[in-house]
Design a protein around this motif. Structure first.
Motif, PDB file in Angstrom:
ATOM      1  N   VAL A   1       0.512  -1.358   0.297  1.00 39.31           N
ATOM      2  CA  VAL A   1      -0.039  -0.130   0.168  1.00 39.31           C
ATOM      3  C   VAL A   1       1.027   0.823   0.079  1.00 39.31           C
ATOM      4  O   VAL A   1       0.658   2.349  -0.709  1.00 39.31           O
ATOM      5  CB  VAL A   1      -0.849  -0.330   1.138  1.00 39.31           C
TER       6      VAL A   1
ATOM      7  N   ALA B   1      -6.056   3.056   5.164  1.00 42.29           N
ATOM      8  CA  ALA B   1      -6.714   2.937   3.844  1.00 42.29           C
ATOM      9  C   ALA B   1      -6.601   0.564   3.758  1.00 42.29           C
ATOM     10  O   ALA B   1      -7.791   0.285   3.530  1.00 42.29           O
ATOM     11  CB  ALA B   1      -5.632   3.730   3.058  1.00 42.29           C
ATOM     12  N   LEU B   2      -5.867   0.076   4.922  1.00 40.19           N
ATOM     13  CA  LEU B   2      -6.054  -1.082   5.027  1.00 40.19           C
ATOM     14  C   LEU B   2      -6.885  -1.227   6.200  1.00 40.19           C
ATOM     15  O   LEU B   2      -7.797  -2.042   5.844  1.00 40.19           O
ATOM     16  CB  LEU B   2      -4.751  -1.572   6.217  1.00 40.19           C
TER      17      LEU B   2
ATOM     18  N   ARG C   1     -10.119   0.484   6.098  1.00 40.11           N
ATOM     19  CA  ARG C   1     -11.160   0.962   5.327  1.00 40.11           C
ATOM     20  C   ARG C   1     -11.667  -0.433   4.186  1.00 40.11           C
ATOM     21  O   ARG C   1     -12.883  -1.344   4.401  1.00 40.11           O
ATOM     22  CB  ARG C   1     -11.151   1.834   4.044  1.00 40.11           C
ATOM     23  N   VAL C   2     -10.506  -1.335   4.148  1.00 32.46           N
ATOM     24  CA  VAL C   2     -11.284  -2.443   3.591  1.00 32.46           C
ATOM     25  C   VAL C   2     -10.986  -3.730   4.438  1.00 32.46           C
ATOM     26  O   VAL C   2     -10.721  -4.437   3.803  1.00 32.46           O
ATOM     27  CB  VAL C   2     -10.380  -3.047   1.932  1.00 32.46           C
TER      28      VAL C   2
ATOM     29  N   SER D   1      -7.245  -4.618   8.264  1.00 28.92           N
ATOM     30  CA  SER D   1      -6.126  -3.654   9.637  1.00 28.92           C
ATOM     31  C   SER D   1      -5.449  -5.477  10.482  1.00 28.92           C
ATOM     32  O   SER D   1      -4.545  -5.275  10.395  1.00 28.92           O
ATOM     33  CB  SER D   1      -6.818  -3.032  10.615  1.00 28.92           C
TER      34      SER D   1
ATOM     35  N   ARG E   1      -8.181  -6.887  -2.208  1.00 25.74           N
ATOM     36  CA  ARG E   1      -8.398  -5.304  -1.310  1.00 25.74           C
ATOM     37  C   ARG E   1      -7.330  -4.603  -0.732  1.00 25.74           C
ATOM     38  O   ARG E   1      -7.056  -3.356  -0.925  1.00 25.74           O
ATOM     39  CB  ARG E   1      -8.937  -6.267   0.073  1.00 25.74           C
TER      40      ARG E   1
ATOM     41  N   ALA F   1      -7.120  -0.861  -1.435  1.00 23.65           N
ATOM     42  CA  ALA F   1      -6.375  -0.200  -0.179  1.00 23.65           C
ATOM     43  C   ALA F   1      -5.585   1.097  -1.126  1.00 23.65           C
ATOM     44  O   ALA F   1      -5.175   1.998  -0.578  1.00 23.65           O
ATOM     45  CB  ALA F   1      -5.450  -1.092   0.676  1.00 23.65           C
TER      46      ALA F   1
ATOM     47  N   TRP G   1     -15.499   0.695  -3.978  1.00 29.58           N
ATOM     48  CA  TRP G   1     -14.924   1.148  -3.210  1.00 29.58           C
ATOM     49  C   TRP G   1     -14.063   2.149  -5.005  1.00 29.58           C
ATOM     50  O   TRP G   1     -13.876   3.776  -4.769  1.00 29.58           O
ATOM     51  CB  TRP G   1     -13.519   0.602  -2.921  1.00 29.58           C
TER      52      TRP G   1
END
Ligand code: ADP
Ligand code: MG
Length: 258
Positions: free
Chosen positions: A111, A130-131, A133-134, A137, A154, A158, A188
């Motif tokens: 990312v 960003a991680l 959001r998809v 984490s 994903r 991200a 997204w």
């Protein structure tokens, strides 16, 4: 500033056929394309009609045989390879069906990569947001082979969410995913557009294409129809009509030859 983010003019791409020096496959048969800033356009059509070739030629990953491409007021087809690579790093993001990631880098480092290539590193906070959001984490430190296909996709999403490229090119981004995961990816992409990114998505799937604002229908190397997104049935009908029209044209050509 030009109202159009991407302009392709009279683009052709002929692939050589081994053993036939004079003839070739006309994968792109004179294509014009204009994408406004902050638009979400789907390019839909049957397998083999030239969608990936078009995307690669517009994005600068392949060189058209003829015609020119302007992105953000730069004639990208006139750039030298080194400058073209720099331009892509600065302005363009990619999402493919597979092989999106650098295999030796963790999800987090994948990312972060566009920021490093642009020499404007993203903050750790932006990368992790960003991680998150998809929904990845917990997998931030995983290498691509430690992720499922859907998770890898994903991470690719991200990456464009975090780096916010001006233009995103996506080639069949939902083809390898189940329906729910595919719907997330389309959400997204729509969100990127709302944040100002110009998105061009190539797909053979009418339902996926219908999620875009604008739909372009391709057949046999040409863009043959345009319609607004929203209605998957209308997109299916347009694809079928394009194929029928293409077959009729081919038959007329054969008839003329006889
Ligand atoms: P799509 O993405 O719509 O399925 P492609 O752009 O991949 O279609 O291919 C369009 C046409 O060009 C097809 O006939 C395909 O066989 C041909 N083609 C694609 N790539 C190559 C290549 N590298 N060499 C020769 N022919 C190719
Ligand atoms: Mg393709």
């Amino acid at each position: 500033m030009n109202a159009l983010a991407v302009i392709a003019s009279s683009m052709t791409r002929t692939y050589p056929v081994p053993g036939h020096r004079r003839s070739g496959v006309n994968a792109l048969d004179v294509v014009d394309l204009a994408l406004p800033h902050a638009s979400f356009t789907a390019l839909v059509g049957a397998s083999g009609c030239g969608k990936s070739t078009l995307l690669q030629c517009v994005a600068g990953l392949d060189r058209p045989t003829g015609g020119s491409v302007r992105i953000l007021d730069v004639e990208t087809t006139a750039l030298r390879p080194r400058d073209a690579a720099r331009f892509r790093a600065d302005h363009i993001g990619f999402v493919f069906q597979e092989d999106n990631l650098v295999t030796a880098l963790s999800a987090r480092d994948n990312v972060a990569l566009p920021g490093r290539l642009r020499r404007r590193p993203l903050s750790r906070g932006d990368v992790d947001a960003a991680l998150e959001r998809v929904g990845l984490s917990a997998q931030a430190r995983h290498l691509p082979h430690q992720l499922s296909g859907g998770e890898r996709q994903r991470v690719a999403i991200a990456r464009v969410l975090a780096s916010r490229p001006d233009v995103v090119f996506a080639d069949e981004p939902t083809a390898a995913l189940d329906v729910a995961a595919g719907a997330d990816v389309l959400d997204w992409l729509a969100q990127l557009r709302r944040n100002g990114t110009t998105v061009l998505m190539v797909t053979h799937d009418a339902a996926a294409a219908a999620r875009a604002r604008n739909v372009l229908v391709m057949d046999a190397g040409r863009i043959v129809a345009a319609l607004p997104g929203g209605d998957p049935d209308a997109v299916s009908r347009a694809v079928l009509a394009a194929r029928a029209g293409g077959r009729a044209r081919a038959e007329r050509r054969q008839g003329a030859l006889r």
